[in-house]
Design a protein around this motif. Structure first.
Motif, PDB file in Angstrom:
ATOM      1  N   GLY A  17       0.774  -1.235   0.000  1.00  0.00           N
ATOM      2  CA  GLY A  17       0.000   0.000   0.000  1.00  0.00           C
ATOM      3  C   GLY A  17       0.803   1.281   0.000  1.00  0.00           C
ATOM      4  N   ASN A  18       2.118   1.207  -0.204  1.00  0.00           N
ATOM      5  CA  ASN A  18       2.913   2.439  -0.204  1.00  0.00           C
ATOM      6  C   ASN A  18       3.332   2.879  -1.600  1.00  0.00           C
ATOM      7  OD1 ASN A  18       4.720   0.427  -0.715  1.00  0.00           O
ATOM      8  ND2 ASN A  18       6.203   1.006   0.865  1.00  0.00           N
ATOM      9  N   LEU A  19       2.748   2.240  -2.647  1.00  0.00           N
ATOM     10  CA  LEU A  19       3.023   2.633  -4.024  1.00  0.00           C
ATOM     11  C   LEU A  19       1.771   3.229  -4.652  1.00  0.00           C
ATOM     12  CD1 LEU A  19       5.110  -0.418  -5.356  1.00  0.00           C
ATOM     13  CD2 LEU A  19       5.947   1.744  -4.408  1.00  0.00           C
ATOM     14  N   VAL A  20       1.972   4.246  -5.464  1.00  0.00           N
ATOM     15  CA  VAL A  20       0.873   4.909  -6.156  1.00  0.00           C
ATOM     16  C   VAL A  20       1.084   4.755  -7.656  1.00  0.00           C
ATOM     17  CG1 VAL A  20      -0.281   7.105  -6.611  1.00  0.00           C
ATOM     18  CG2 VAL A  20       0.548   6.580  -4.304  1.00  0.00           C
ATOM     19  N   ASP A  21       0.074   4.240  -8.351  1.00  0.00           N
ATOM     20  CA  ASP A  21       0.119   4.121  -9.803  1.00  0.00           C
ATOM     21  C   ASP A  21      -0.073   5.517 -10.394  1.00  0.00           C
ATOM     22  OD1 ASP A  21      -0.277   3.630 -12.528  1.00  0.00           O
ATOM     23  OD2 ASP A  21      -1.394   1.772 -12.161  1.00  0.00           O
ATOM     24  N   THR A  22       0.907   6.000 -11.158  1.00  0.00           N
ATOM     25  CA  THR A  22       0.824   7.349 -11.720  1.00  0.00           C
ATOM     26  C   THR A  22      -0.123   7.423 -12.915  1.00  0.00           C
ATOM     27  OG1 THR A  22       2.669   7.034 -13.254  1.00  0.00           O
ATOM     28  CG2 THR A  22       3.200   7.771 -11.003  1.00  0.00           C
ATOM     29  N   GLY A  23      -0.506   6.281 -13.474  1.00  0.00           N
ATOM     30  CA  GLY A  23      -1.342   6.272 -14.663  1.00  0.00           C
ATOM     31  C   GLY A  23      -0.552   6.463 -15.938  1.00  0.00           C
ATOM     32  N   ARG A  24       0.783   6.557 -15.810  1.00  0.00           N
ATOM     33  CA  ARG A  24       1.644   6.729 -16.972  1.00  0.00           C
ATOM     34  C   ARG A  24       2.510   5.491 -17.169  1.00  0.00           C
ATOM     35  NH1 ARG A  24       1.722  11.616 -14.398  1.00  0.00           N
ATOM     36  NH2 ARG A  24       3.658  11.136 -13.303  1.00  0.00           N
ATOM     37  N   CYS A  25       3.093   5.402 -18.337  1.00  0.00           N
ATOM     38  CA  CYS A  25       3.987   4.293 -18.663  1.00  0.00           C
ATOM     39  C   CYS A  25       5.336   4.843 -19.101  1.00  0.00           C
ATOM     40  CB  CYS A  25       3.398   3.412 -19.779  1.00  0.00           C
ATOM     41  SG  CYS A  25       1.875   2.564 -19.319  1.00  0.00           S
ATOM     42  N   GLU A  26       6.370   4.022 -18.964  1.00  0.00           N
ATOM     43  CA  GLU A  26       7.691   4.441 -19.404  1.00  0.00           C
ATOM     44  C   GLU A  26       7.699   4.607 -20.924  1.00  0.00           C
ATOM     45  OE1 GLU A  26      10.669   1.499 -18.629  1.00  0.00           O
ATOM     46  OE2 GLU A  26       9.371  -0.157 -19.231  1.00  0.00           O
ATOM     47  N   THR A  27       8.620   5.430 -21.403  1.00  0.00           N
ATOM     48  CA  THR A  27       8.719   5.690 -22.840  1.00  0.00           C
ATOM     49  C   THR A  27      10.109   5.341 -23.342  1.00  0.00           C
ATOM     50  OG1 THR A  27       9.370   7.995 -22.425  1.00  0.00           O
ATOM     51  CG2 THR A  27       7.016   7.544 -22.734  1.00  0.00           C
ATOM     52  N   GLY A  28      10.209   5.207 -24.663  1.00  0.00           N
ATOM     53  CA  GLY A  28      11.508   4.971 -25.276  1.00  0.00           C
ATOM     54  C   GLY A  28      12.035   3.572 -25.087  1.00  0.00           C
ATOM     55  N   THR A  29      11.183   2.596 -24.824  1.00  0.00           N
ATOM     56  CA  THR A  29      11.617   1.226 -24.635  1.00  0.00           C
ATOM     57  C   THR A  29      11.300   0.391 -25.868  1.00  0.00           C
ATOM     58  OG1 THR A  29       9.508   0.564 -23.645  1.00  0.00           O
ATOM     59  CG2 THR A  29      11.214   1.398 -22.159  1.00  0.00           C
ATOM     60  N   ARG A  30      12.068  -0.661 -26.065  1.00  0.00           N
ATOM     61  CA  ARG A  30      11.858  -1.552 -27.212  1.00  0.00           C
ATOM     62  C   ARG A  30      10.773  -2.588 -26.923  1.00  0.00           C
ATOM     63  NH1 ARG A  30      18.134  -2.916 -29.031  1.00  0.00           N
ATOM     64  NH2 ARG A  30      18.757  -0.746 -29.454  1.00  0.00           N
ATOM     65  N   HIS A  31      10.505  -2.797 -25.644  1.00  0.00           N
ATOM     66  CA  HIS A  31       9.488  -3.777 -25.265  1.00  0.00           C
ATOM     67  C   HIS A  31       8.214  -3.054 -24.843  1.00  0.00           C
ATOM     68  CE1 HIS A  31      10.546  -2.593 -21.181  1.00  0.00           C
ATOM     69  NE2 HIS A  31      11.812  -2.794 -21.503  1.00  0.00           N
ATOM     70  N   ARG A  32       7.256  -3.812 -24.406  1.00  0.00           N
ATOM     71  CA  ARG A  32       5.984  -3.218 -23.953  1.00  0.00           C
ATOM     72  C   ARG A  32       6.234  -2.283 -22.776  1.00  0.00           C
ATOM     73  NH1 ARG A  32       0.729  -6.632 -21.714  1.00  0.00           N
ATOM     74  NH2 ARG A  32      -0.610  -4.810 -21.277  1.00  0.00           N
ATOM     75  N   PRO A  33       5.805  -1.022 -22.862  1.00  0.00           N
ATOM     76  CA  PRO A  33       6.078  -0.062 -21.778  1.00  0.00           C
ATOM     77  C   PRO A  33       5.473  -0.530 -20.451  1.00  0.00           C
ATOM     78  CG  PRO A  33       5.312   1.065 -23.752  1.00  0.00           C
ATOM     79  CD  PRO A  33       5.077  -0.403 -23.976  1.00  0.00           C
ATOM     80  N   ALA A  34       6.243  -0.411 -19.396  1.00  0.00           N
ATOM     81  CA  ALA A  34       5.756  -0.781 -18.061  1.00  0.00           C
ATOM     82  C   ALA A  34       5.138   0.430 -17.373  1.00  0.00           C
ATOM     83  CB  ALA A  34       6.911  -1.334 -17.231  1.00  0.00           C
ATOM     84  N   ARG A  35       4.228   0.174 -16.444  1.00  0.00           N
ATOM     85  CA  ARG A  35       3.559   1.236 -15.715  1.00  0.00           C
ATOM     86  C   ARG A  35       4.545   1.885 -14.750  1.00  0.00           C
ATOM     87  NH1 ARG A  35      -1.765   1.115 -16.772  1.00  0.00           N
ATOM     88  NH2 ARG A  35      -2.189   2.670 -15.152  1.00  0.00           N
ATOM     89  N   LEU A  36       4.347   3.184 -14.520  1.00  0.00           N
ATOM     90  CA  LEU A  36       5.197   3.952 -13.626  1.00  0.00           C
ATOM     91  C   LEU A  36       4.501   4.155 -12.283  1.00  0.00           C
ATOM     92  CD1 LEU A  36       6.534   6.662 -16.100  1.00  0.00           C
ATOM     93  CD2 LEU A  36       7.847   4.770 -15.103  1.00  0.00           C
ATOM     94  N   TYR A  37       5.268   4.020 -11.209  1.00  0.00           N
ATOM     95  CA  TYR A  37       4.755   4.183  -9.850  1.00  0.00           C
ATOM     96  C   TYR A  37       5.589   5.237  -9.123  1.00  0.00           C
ATOM     97  CZ  TYR A  37       2.187  -0.186 -10.590  1.00  0.00           C
ATOM     98  OH  TYR A  37       1.346  -1.163 -11.079  1.00  0.00           O
ATOM     99  N   ARG A  38       5.059   5.702  -8.025  1.00  0.00           N
ATOM    100  CA  ARG A  38       5.797   6.558  -7.100  1.00  0.00           C
ATOM    101  C   ARG A  38       5.439   6.140  -5.691  1.00  0.00           C
ATOM    102  NH1 ARG A  38       2.432  10.246  -4.717  1.00  0.00           N
ATOM    103  NH2 ARG A  38       0.473  10.726  -5.793  1.00  0.00           N
ATOM    104  N   PHE A  39       6.240   6.579  -4.730  1.00  0.00           N
ATOM    105  CA  PHE A  39       5.928   6.268  -3.339  1.00  0.00           C
ATOM    106  C   PHE A  39       4.823   7.194  -2.837  1.00  0.00           C
ATOM    107  CE2 PHE A  39      10.301   4.551  -3.456  1.00  0.00           C
ATOM    108  CZ  PHE A  39      10.017   3.268  -3.026  1.00  0.00           C
ATOM    109  N   ALA A  40       3.936   6.650  -2.008  1.00  0.00           N
ATOM    110  CA  ALA A  40       2.831   7.441  -1.468  1.00  0.00           C
ATOM    111  C   ALA A  40       3.329   8.561  -0.571  1.00  0.00           C
ATOM    112  CB  ALA A  40       1.866   6.529  -0.705  1.00  0.00           C
TER     113      ALA A  40
END
Length: 288
Positions: free
Chosen positions: A246-269
Motif C-alpha cells: 500500500g505504499n506505491l501509487v500508480d501514476t497512470g503513466r507508462c515508461e517511454t523509449g523502450t523496445r518492449h511493452r512499456p511498463a507502468r510507472l509508480y511513485r511512493f505514497a
C-alpha cells in the motif's frame, strides 16, 4: 609536532591521527566511469557497485582502497567524507551517514595510532546523471604530514595513467560489491560493515527511494531489492507483495523509449526516510 619528529616518550602520549573513509553504493556505475576490467559481461544485475581508488605509494602500493583522507582543521568529518568521495567519484551522493569508527591499535601501517571514521553513502539515479563536479585542490595538509591509510589525492600526472583532458582517472574504478579485490588495510572490514548496515534495513522502500528517480517501474524497484539483498527474487511474488503493502501509487503513466511493452510507472505514497544524515552519537557504533 609530527610523529616522525617526536621522541619515543612524546610518541606515547601523542593523540591518534584521524581520517575518514567512505563506502558509496550505486545500482550501476556512472556512464563515464572506469569499471572493474575483470567483471564478466552482464555482471552486476543483482549487485551494488562501489568506487575504489588505487594506491600510488607504499604500503599496499597498487592495491585498491576506499575513498578517504585526513580531516582538515577547518572541516567537519562529514565535509571530509564528501570532499574525498567527490574527488574519487566526481559526483556528490544523495545520502551520507556516519557508519562506525575503526581504531584498532595495530590497524595503521605506521606506529602512530590512527582512527578512521567510516561513512556510507548512496548514489541515486539522479546523482549519477548529474554533471561531474570539479576535483578539489585542497590535497593533503601542509608541513609534510601523512597518514598511511589515506588514499592519495587525485593527480593530473599522465604517467600515473590519468587523462586530464577527458576527466578520467585510471586510479579510480567501480567494482561490484560482491567481486571486490583484496583491499588495502582493513578496508574490506569497513565494506562488510557497510553492506551489513544496508542489508539490515527493514524498510527497503527507504533505500529504494534513494536509488530511484521520483517515478519508477516495478522492475526497477525489484532491481533495487535484488541488488541490496545480493540475490534474485521472483518477479511475480515481488509484484504481488509490493502492491499489497500500500505504499506505491500508480501514476497512470507508462515508461517511454523502450523496445518492449512499456511498463507502468509508480511513485511512493510518501517520502520514505532513512536515519538522519548525522546520527545520534548514542546510536553510532565503533569497532576496535
Amino acid at each position: 609536532m609530527f610523529y616522525e619528529n617526536a621522541s619515543v616518550s612524546e610518541r606515547l602520549t601523542m593523540p591518534p591521527a584521524v581520517a575518514v573513509s567512505t563506502v558509496a553504493f550505486a545500482l550501476t556505475p556512472p556512464e563515464d566511469a572506469t569499471v572493474d576490467p575483470s567483471a564478466p559481461a552482464g555482471a552486476g544485475q543483482t549487485t551494488l557497485w562501489i568506487p575504489l581508488v588505487r594506491r600510488t605509494r607504499a604500503p599496499f602500493l597498487d592495491r585498491w582502497a576506499l575513498p578517504g583522507g585526513p580531516t582538515h582543521w577547518n572541516e567537519t568529518l562529514t565535509d571530509t567524507a564528501l570532499r574525498t568521495l567527490q574527488d574519487a567519484a566526481l559526483r556528490a551522493p544523495g545520502y551520507l551517514e556516519q557508519l562506525y569508527s575503526f581504531g584498532g591499535v595495530e590497524r595503521s601501517a605506521q606506529a602512530q595510532r590512527l582512527v578512521t571514521i567510516a561513512y556510507w553513502a548512496l548514489f541515486g539515479e539522479r546523482d549519477l546523471t548529474a554533471p561531474a563536479v570539479p576535483v578539489s585542490t585542497s590535497g593533503a595538509p601542509s608541513g609534510g604530514a601523512r597518514w598511511d591509510d589515506v588514499v592519495p589525492p587525485r593527480s593530473p600526472r599522465i604517467d600515473e595513467g590519468n587523462d586530464p583532458s577527458s576527466g578520467t582517472d585510471r586510479n579510480v574504478a567501480w567494482f561490484s560489491a560482491d567481486r571486490l579485490p583484496d583491499l588495502a588495510f582493513d578496508h574490506g572490514d569497513i565494506v562488510d560493515t557497510a553492506l551489513a548496515r544496508l542489508r539490515s534495513k527493514t524498510e527497503y522502500s527507504a533505500v529504494a527511494h534513494r536509488f530511484l528517480g521520483p517515478e519508477f517501474t516495478l522492475g526497477q524497484l525489484r532491481a533495487v531489492h535484488e541488488a541490496v539483498r545480493g540475490q534474485a527474487v521472483d518477479p511475480a511474488n515481488f509484484r504481488r507483495q509490493a502492491l499489497a503493502q500500500g505504499n506505491l501509487v500508480d501514476t497512470g503513466r507508462c515508461e517511454t523509449g523502450t523496445r518492449h511493452r512499456p511498463a507502468r510507472l509508480y511513485r511512493f505514497a510518501s517520502d520514505p526516510a532513512l536515519e538522519p544524515t548525522t546520527p545520534d552519537p548514542s546510536s553510532t557504533g565503533s569497532k576496535p
